[in-house]
Design a protein around this motif. Structure first.
Motif, PDB file in Angstrom:
ATOM      1  N   ALA A 165       0.829  -1.207   0.000  1.00 50.91           N
ATOM      2  CA  ALA A 165       0.000   0.000   0.000  1.00 50.91           C
ATOM      3  C   ALA A 165       0.861   1.253   0.000  1.00 50.91           C
ATOM      4  O   ALA A 165       0.556   2.238  -0.695  1.00 50.91           O
ATOM      5  CB  ALA A 165      -0.924  -0.012   1.212  1.00 50.91           C
ATOM      6  N   ALA A 166       1.954   1.226   0.755  1.00 52.74           N
ATOM      7  CA  ALA A 166       2.847   2.383   0.790  1.00 52.74           C
ATOM      8  C   ALA A 166       3.474   2.621  -0.577  1.00 52.74           C
ATOM      9  O   ALA A 166       3.546   3.766  -1.053  1.00 52.74           O
ATOM     10  CB  ALA A 166       3.922   2.186   1.851  1.00 52.74           C
ATOM     11  N   LEU A 167       3.915   1.556  -1.233  1.00 59.37           N
ATOM     12  CA  LEU A 167       4.549   1.719  -2.541  1.00 59.37           C
ATOM     13  C   LEU A 167       3.552   2.219  -3.583  1.00 59.37           C
ATOM     14  O   LEU A 167       3.911   2.990  -4.473  1.00 59.37           O
ATOM     15  CB  LEU A 167       5.170   0.398  -2.985  1.00 59.37           C
ATOM     16  CG  LEU A 167       6.265  -0.176  -2.077  1.00 59.37           C
ATOM     17  CD1 LEU A 167       6.883  -1.414  -2.707  1.00 59.37           C
ATOM     18  CD2 LEU A 167       7.337   0.858  -1.773  1.00 59.37           C
ATOM     19  N   THR A 168       2.305   1.775  -3.446  1.00 53.58           N
ATOM     20  CA  THR A 168       1.273   2.273  -4.360  1.00 53.58           C
ATOM     21  C   THR A 168       1.040   3.766  -4.151  1.00 53.58           C
ATOM     22  O   THR A 168       0.952   4.546  -5.113  1.00 53.58           O
ATOM     23  CB  THR A 168      -0.044   1.500  -4.151  1.00 53.58           C
ATOM     24  OG1 THR A 168       0.159   0.124  -4.477  1.00 53.58           O
ATOM     25  CG2 THR A 168      -1.149   2.060  -5.027  1.00 53.58           C
ATOM     26  N   GLN A 169       0.943   4.188  -2.899  1.00 52.66           N
ATOM     27  CA  GLN A 169       0.717   5.600  -2.612  1.00 52.66           C
ATOM     28  C   GLN A 169       1.925   6.451  -3.014  1.00 52.66           C
ATOM     29  O   GLN A 169       1.766   7.600  -3.454  1.00 52.66           O
ATOM     30  CB  GLN A 169       0.403   5.792  -1.129  1.00 52.66           C
ATOM     31  CG  GLN A 169      -0.940   5.235  -0.708  1.00 52.66           C
ATOM     32  CD  GLN A 169      -2.089   5.866  -1.475  1.00 52.66           C
ATOM     33  OE1 GLN A 169      -2.141   7.079  -1.663  1.00 52.66           O
ATOM     34  NE2 GLN A 169      -3.010   5.038  -1.955  1.00 52.66           N
ATOM     35  N   LEU A 170       3.127   5.901  -2.858  1.00 53.29           N
ATOM     36  CA  LEU A 170       4.329   6.637  -3.261  1.00 53.29           C
ATOM     37  C   LEU A 170       4.539   6.589  -4.766  1.00 53.29           C
ATOM     38  O   LEU A 170       5.373   7.324  -5.293  1.00 53.29           O
ATOM     39  CB  LEU A 170       5.553   6.056  -2.551  1.00 53.29           C
ATOM     40  CG  LEU A 170       5.548   6.161  -1.022  1.00 53.29           C
ATOM     41  CD1 LEU A 170       6.770   5.457  -0.443  1.00 53.29           C
ATOM     42  CD2 LEU A 170       5.514   7.612  -0.568  1.00 53.29           C
ATOM     43  N   ASP A 171       3.810   5.716  -5.456  1.00 54.60           N
ATOM     44  CA  ASP A 171       3.875   5.574  -6.912  1.00 54.60           C
ATOM     45  C   ASP A 171       5.309   5.311  -7.373  1.00 54.60           C
ATOM     46  O   ASP A 171       5.844   6.004  -8.236  1.00 54.60           O
ATOM     47  CB  ASP A 171       3.310   6.820  -7.599  1.00 54.60           C
ATOM     48  CG  ASP A 171       2.948   6.548  -9.059  1.00 54.60           C
ATOM     49  OD1 ASP A 171       2.963   5.367  -9.455  1.00 54.60           O
ATOM     50  OD2 ASP A 171       2.676   7.514  -9.795  1.00 54.60           O
ATOM     51  N   VAL A 172       5.915   4.281  -6.760  1.00 59.72           N
ATOM     52  CA  VAL A 172       7.275   3.900  -7.162  1.00 59.72           C
ATOM     53  C   VAL A 172       7.185   3.089  -8.448  1.00 59.72           C
ATOM     54  O   VAL A 172       6.603   2.003  -8.468  1.00 59.72           O
ATOM     55  CB  VAL A 172       7.967   3.086  -6.057  1.00 59.72           C
ATOM     56  CG1 VAL A 172       9.377   2.704  -6.480  1.00 59.72           C
ATOM     57  CG2 VAL A 172       8.004   3.889  -4.753  1.00 59.72           C
ATOM     58  N   ALA A 173       7.772   3.606  -9.528  1.00 59.17           N
ATOM     59  CA  ALA A 173       7.628   2.975 -10.837  1.00 59.17           C
ATOM     60  C   ALA A 173       8.124   1.537 -10.840  1.00 59.17           C
ATOM     61  O   ALA A 173       7.481   0.645 -11.397  1.00 59.17           O
ATOM     62  CB  ALA A 173       8.390   3.794 -11.883  1.00 59.17           C
ATOM     63  N   GLU A 174       9.253   1.280 -10.199  1.00 58.15           N
ATOM     64  CA  GLU A 174       9.847  -0.055 -10.231  1.00 58.15           C
ATOM     65  C   GLU A 174       9.065  -1.075  -9.412  1.00 58.15           C
ATOM     66  O   GLU A 174       9.303  -2.285  -9.519  1.00 58.15           O
ATOM     67  CB  GLU A 174      11.293  -0.004  -9.746  1.00 58.15           C
ATOM     68  CG  GLU A 174      12.252   0.703 -10.689  1.00 58.15           C
ATOM     69  CD  GLU A 174      12.215   2.229 -10.541  1.00 58.15           C
ATOM     70  OE1 GLU A 174      12.948   2.907 -11.281  1.00 58.15           O
ATOM     71  OE2 GLU A 174      11.458   2.742  -9.677  1.00 58.15           O
ATOM     72  N   ALA A 175       8.151  -0.597  -8.558  1.00 60.59           N
ATOM     73  CA  ALA A 175       7.350  -1.500  -7.740  1.00 60.59           C
ATOM     74  C   ALA A 175       6.024  -1.858  -8.400  1.00 60.59           C
ATOM     75  O   ALA A 175       5.232  -2.627  -7.833  1.00 60.59           O
ATOM     76  CB  ALA A 175       7.092  -0.877  -6.369  1.00 60.59           C
ATOM     77  N   ARG A 176       5.782  -1.355  -9.584  1.00 62.90           N
ATOM     78  CA  ARG A 176       4.567  -1.730 -10.296  1.00 62.90           C
ATOM     79  C   ARG A 176       4.676  -3.184 -10.758  1.00 62.90           C
ATOM     80  O   ARG A 176       5.776  -3.737 -10.837  1.00 62.90           O
ATOM     81  CB  ARG A 176       4.355  -0.791 -11.488  1.00 62.90           C
ATOM     82  CG  ARG A 176       3.998   0.630 -11.059  1.00 62.90           C
ATOM     83  CD  ARG A 176       3.954   1.575 -12.233  1.00 62.90           C
ATOM     84  NE  ARG A 176       3.503   2.909 -11.837  1.00 62.90           N
ATOM     85  CZ  ARG A 176       3.473   3.949 -12.652  1.00 62.90           C
ATOM     86  NH1 ARG A 176       3.870   3.830 -13.917  1.00 62.90           N
ATOM     87  NH2 ARG A 176       3.046   5.135 -12.212  1.00 62.90           N
ATOM     88  N   PRO A 177       3.552  -3.838 -11.049  1.00 62.25           N
ATOM     89  CA  PRO A 177       3.599  -5.250 -11.456  1.00 62.25           C
ATOM     90  C   PRO A 177       4.602  -5.493 -12.580  1.00 62.25           C
ATOM     91  O   PRO A 177       4.631  -4.766 -13.577  1.00 62.25           O
ATOM     92  CB  PRO A 177       2.158  -5.518 -11.931  1.00 62.25           C
ATOM     93  CG  PRO A 177       1.326  -4.566 -11.122  1.00 62.25           C
ATOM     94  CD  PRO A 177       2.170  -3.329 -10.998  1.00 62.25           C
ATOM     95  N   GLY A 178       5.446  -6.510 -12.375  1.00 59.64           N
ATOM     96  CA  GLY A 178       6.468  -6.833 -13.359  1.00 59.64           C
ATOM     97  C   GLY A 178       7.753  -6.066 -13.191  1.00 59.64           C
ATOM     98  O   GLY A 178       8.728  -6.321 -13.906  1.00 59.64           O
TER      99      GLY A 178
END
Length: 227
Positions: A185-198
Protein backbone atom coordinates in the motif's frame (compact mmCIF):
# COMPACT_ATOMS: atom_id res chain seq x y z
CA UNK A 1 -1.97 9.60 -22.10
CA UNK A 2 0.68 8.08 -19.84
CA UNK A 3 1.14 9.82 -16.51
CA UNK A 4 4.81 9.94 -15.47
CA UNK A 5 5.58 8.10 -12.23
CA UNK A 6 6.08 10.33 -9.21
CA UNK A 7 8.86 8.20 -7.71
CA UNK A 8 11.78 6.14 -9.02
CA UNK A 9 14.25 3.82 -7.35
CA UNK A 10 17.30 6.00 -6.66
CA UNK A 11 19.72 4.06 -4.47
CA UNK A 12 20.14 1.21 -2.01
CA UNK A 13 21.87 1.80 1.31
CA UNK A 14 24.27 -0.43 3.20
CA UNK A 15 24.58 0.62 6.85
CA UNK A 16 27.75 -0.11 8.83
CA UNK A 17 29.25 0.66 12.22
CA UNK A 18 32.27 2.14 10.40
CA UNK A 19 32.55 3.10 6.77
CA UNK A 20 35.60 0.85 6.41
CA UNK A 21 33.54 -2.12 7.61
CA UNK A 22 30.87 -1.32 5.04
CA UNK A 23 33.27 -0.86 2.13
CA UNK A 24 35.08 -4.11 2.92
CA UNK A 25 31.74 -5.96 3.25
CA UNK A 26 30.59 -4.76 -0.17
CA UNK A 27 33.97 -5.39 -1.83
CA UNK A 28 34.07 -8.96 -0.50
CA UNK A 29 30.71 -9.67 -2.13
CA UNK A 30 31.45 -7.85 -5.37
CA UNK A 31 34.67 -9.81 -5.97
CA UNK A 32 36.97 -6.93 -5.07
CA UNK A 33 35.02 -3.99 -6.51
CA UNK A 34 35.40 -1.23 -3.91
CA UNK A 35 32.88 1.62 -3.68
CA UNK A 36 34.80 4.93 -4.02
CA UNK A 37 34.64 7.60 -1.33
CA UNK A 38 31.69 9.97 -1.40
CA UNK A 39 31.92 12.52 1.38
CA UNK A 40 30.62 13.76 4.72
CA UNK A 41 27.16 14.92 5.78
CA UNK A 42 27.89 17.46 8.55
CA UNK A 43 24.25 17.96 9.52
CA UNK A 44 23.73 14.23 10.06
CA UNK A 45 27.16 13.28 11.37
CA UNK A 46 27.75 10.57 8.76
CA UNK A 47 29.96 9.88 5.76
CA UNK A 48 29.67 7.51 2.80
CA UNK A 49 31.12 5.68 -0.19
CA UNK A 50 29.18 5.37 -3.44
CA UNK A 51 29.04 2.88 -6.32
CA UNK A 52 27.17 3.46 -9.57
CA UNK A 53 24.60 0.79 -10.47
CA UNK A 54 23.40 2.31 -13.73
CA UNK A 55 21.75 5.49 -14.99
CA UNK A 56 20.30 7.42 -12.04
CA UNK A 57 21.04 4.55 -9.68
CA UNK A 58 23.74 3.78 -7.11
CA UNK A 59 24.72 1.90 -3.97
CA UNK A 60 25.59 3.81 -0.82
CA UNK A 61 27.68 2.63 2.13
CA UNK A 62 26.97 4.88 5.11
CA UNK A 63 28.25 5.00 8.70
CA UNK A 64 28.69 7.46 11.58
CA UNK A 65 31.51 9.90 10.91
CA UNK A 66 34.05 9.77 13.76
CA UNK A 67 34.97 13.37 12.99
CA UNK A 68 31.44 14.37 14.09
CA UNK A 69 30.75 12.30 17.24
CA UNK A 70 27.49 14.09 18.00
CA UNK A 71 25.16 15.39 15.28
CA UNK A 72 24.62 19.10 15.83
CA UNK A 73 20.83 19.16 15.99
CA UNK A 74 19.14 15.77 15.69
CA UNK A 75 19.63 11.96 15.74
CA UNK A 76 21.50 10.61 12.75
CA UNK A 77 19.45 9.34 9.83
CA UNK A 78 19.22 5.66 8.77
CA UNK A 79 18.90 4.64 12.45
CA UNK A 80 22.63 5.24 12.99
CA UNK A 81 22.02 6.63 16.48
CA UNK A 82 19.79 3.72 17.54
CA UNK A 83 21.78 1.75 20.16
CA UNK A 84 20.19 -1.60 19.25
CA UNK A 85 20.69 -1.04 15.52
CA UNK A 86 24.33 -0.04 15.99
CA UNK A 87 24.94 -2.98 18.31
CA UNK A 88 23.61 -5.28 15.60
CA UNK A 89 25.95 -3.76 13.02
CA UNK A 90 28.91 -4.21 15.35
CA UNK A 91 27.92 -7.77 16.24
CA UNK A 92 26.73 -9.10 12.87
CA UNK A 93 28.45 -6.74 10.44
CA UNK A 94 27.09 -4.37 7.78
CA UNK A 95 23.83 -5.06 6.01
CA UNK A 96 21.55 -3.74 3.33
CA UNK A 97 19.42 -1.54 5.56
CA UNK A 98 17.05 0.37 3.30
CA UNK A 99 16.48 2.01 -0.07
CA UNK A 100 15.70 5.48 -1.36
CA UNK A 101 13.25 6.64 -4.03
CA UNK A 102 13.49 10.00 -5.77
CA UNK A 103 10.67 12.34 -6.60
CA UNK A 104 10.16 15.89 -7.85
CA UNK A 105 7.35 16.54 -5.36
CA UNK A 106 8.74 15.24 -2.07
CA UNK A 107 6.32 16.95 0.32
CA UNK A 108 3.16 15.94 -1.53
CA UNK A 109 4.33 12.38 -2.15
CA UNK A 110 5.51 11.83 1.44
CA UNK A 111 2.16 13.05 2.78
CA UNK A 112 0.38 10.20 0.97
CA UNK A 113 2.38 7.42 2.62
CA UNK A 114 0.51 5.23 5.15
CA UNK A 115 3.89 4.69 6.82
CA UNK A 116 5.26 7.95 8.34
CA UNK A 117 8.41 8.99 6.49
CA UNK A 118 9.23 12.18 8.38
CA UNK A 119 9.38 15.72 7.09
CA UNK A 120 11.66 16.66 4.18
CA UNK A 121 14.92 18.16 5.41
CA UNK A 122 17.67 19.96 3.52
CA UNK A 123 21.04 18.26 3.85
CA UNK A 124 24.26 18.29 1.87
CA UNK A 125 27.59 16.78 0.99
CA UNK A 126 30.25 19.16 -0.25
CA UNK A 127 28.61 21.56 -2.72
CA UNK A 128 25.61 19.31 -3.35
CA UNK A 129 22.37 19.86 -1.43
CA UNK A 130 19.10 17.95 -1.58
CA UNK A 131 15.82 17.31 0.25
CA UNK A 132 15.23 14.01 2.04
CA UNK A 133 12.59 12.63 4.40
CA UNK A 134 13.89 11.79 7.88
CA UNK A 135 11.72 10.74 10.87
CA UNK A 136 12.36 12.91 13.96
CA UNK A 137 14.08 10.01 15.76
CA UNK A 138 16.16 9.03 12.70
CA UNK A 139 14.48 5.64 12.40
CA UNK A 140 13.98 3.62 9.21
CA UNK A 141 10.38 3.59 7.90
CA UNK A 142 8.94 0.08 8.34
CA UNK A 143 12.41 -1.09 9.42
CA UNK A 144 13.86 0.06 6.10
CA UNK A 145 11.47 -1.79 3.81
CA UNK A 146 9.48 1.35 2.88
CA UNK A 147 11.78 3.79 1.10
CA UNK A 148 13.08 7.12 2.22
CA UNK A 149 12.21 9.85 -0.31
CA UNK A 150 14.79 12.16 -1.84
CA UNK A 151 14.53 15.16 -4.14
CA UNK A 152 17.67 16.17 -6.02
CA UNK A 153 18.14 19.71 -7.36
CA UNK A 154 16.48 20.08 -10.75
CA UNK A 155 19.32 22.15 -12.21
CA UNK A 156 22.07 19.56 -11.70
CA UNK A 157 22.74 16.11 -13.20
CA UNK A 158 21.93 13.09 -11.07
CA UNK A 159 24.92 12.27 -8.81
CA UNK A 160 25.33 8.82 -10.39
CA UNK A 161 26.42 10.48 -13.64
CA UNK A 162 29.69 11.61 -12.06
CA UNK A 163 30.47 8.24 -10.41
CA UNK A 164 33.01 5.81 -11.85
CA UNK A 165 31.28 2.93 -13.65
CA UNK A 166 32.48 -0.53 -12.61
CA UNK A 167 29.72 -2.18 -14.69
CA UNK A 168 27.75 -3.37 -11.65
CA UNK A 169 24.01 -3.33 -12.23
CA UNK A 170 20.99 -3.76 -9.96
CA UNK A 171 18.63 -6.43 -11.33
CA UNK A 172 16.11 -6.65 -8.53
CA UNK A 173 15.19 -5.69 -4.99
CA UNK A 174 12.98 -7.87 -2.77
CA UNK A 175 11.33 -6.36 0.29
CA UNK A 176 10.50 -8.92 2.99
CA UNK A 177 8.05 -7.79 5.69
CA UNK A 178 5.59 -9.50 8.09
CA UNK A 179 2.85 -7.17 6.78
CA UNK A 180 3.36 -7.18 3.00
CA UNK A 181 -0.02 -5.54 2.43
CA UNK A 182 1.11 -2.46 4.36
CA UNK A 183 4.31 -2.23 2.34
CA UNK A 184 2.48 -2.74 -0.95
CA UNK A 185 0.00 0.00 0.00
CA UNK A 186 2.85 2.38 0.79
CA UNK A 187 4.55 1.72 -2.54
CA UNK A 188 1.27 2.27 -4.36
CA UNK A 189 0.72 5.60 -2.61
CA UNK A 190 4.33 6.64 -3.26
CA UNK A 191 3.87 5.57 -6.91
CA UNK A 192 7.28 3.90 -7.16
CA UNK A 193 7.63 2.97 -10.84
CA UNK A 194 9.85 -0.06 -10.23
CA UNK A 195 7.35 -1.50 -7.74
CA UNK A 196 4.57 -1.73 -10.30
CA UNK A 197 3.60 -5.25 -11.46
CA UNK A 198 6.47 -6.83 -13.36
CA UNK A 199 8.99 -4.33 -12.04
CA UNK A 200 12.30 -5.14 -10.34
CA UNK A 201 11.04 -4.21 -6.84
CA UNK A 202 8.81 -6.86 -5.26
CA UNK A 203 7.25 -7.39 -1.85
CA UNK A 204 7.32 -10.78 -0.13
CA UNK A 205 6.02 -11.86 3.30
CA UNK A 206 8.62 -12.35 6.01
CA UNK A 207 8.02 -14.81 8.84
CA UNK A 208 10.21 -12.81 11.21
CA UNK A 209 12.17 -9.58 10.95
CA UNK A 210 11.88 -7.33 7.90
CA UNK A 211 14.83 -7.45 5.49
CA UNK A 212 15.91 -6.39 2.01
CA UNK A 213 17.65 -8.50 -0.62
CA UNK A 214 19.25 -6.93 -3.69
CA UNK A 215 20.28 -8.89 -6.77
CA UNK A 216 23.25 -7.43 -8.65
CA UNK A 217 25.03 -8.41 -11.86
CA UNK A 218 28.75 -7.80 -12.27
CA UNK A 219 30.40 -6.89 -15.55
CA UNK A 220 31.83 -10.42 -15.60
CA UNK A 221 28.28 -11.77 -15.73
CA UNK A 222 28.41 -13.12 -12.17
CA UNK A 223 25.27 -12.72 -10.07
CA UNK A 224 25.63 -11.32 -6.54
CA UNK A 225 23.15 -11.09 -3.68
CA UNK A 226 23.32 -8.42 -0.99
CA UNK A 227 21.12 -8.68 2.07
Amino acid sequence: MTIPPLSRLDHITVAAATVRDGVEWVAARLKGITPPAGGAHPVMGTHNHLLRLGDGLFLEVIAPDPAVPDPPRRPRWFALDDPAFLAGLRRDGPRLATWVARTDAIGAVAARSPVPLGAPERVGRGTLEWLITVPPDGSLPADGVVPTLIQWPADRPHPAESMADFCVRLEGLTLHHPDPALVAAALTQLDVAEARPGGPVRVDPAPAAPRLVARLRLGSGDAVVLG
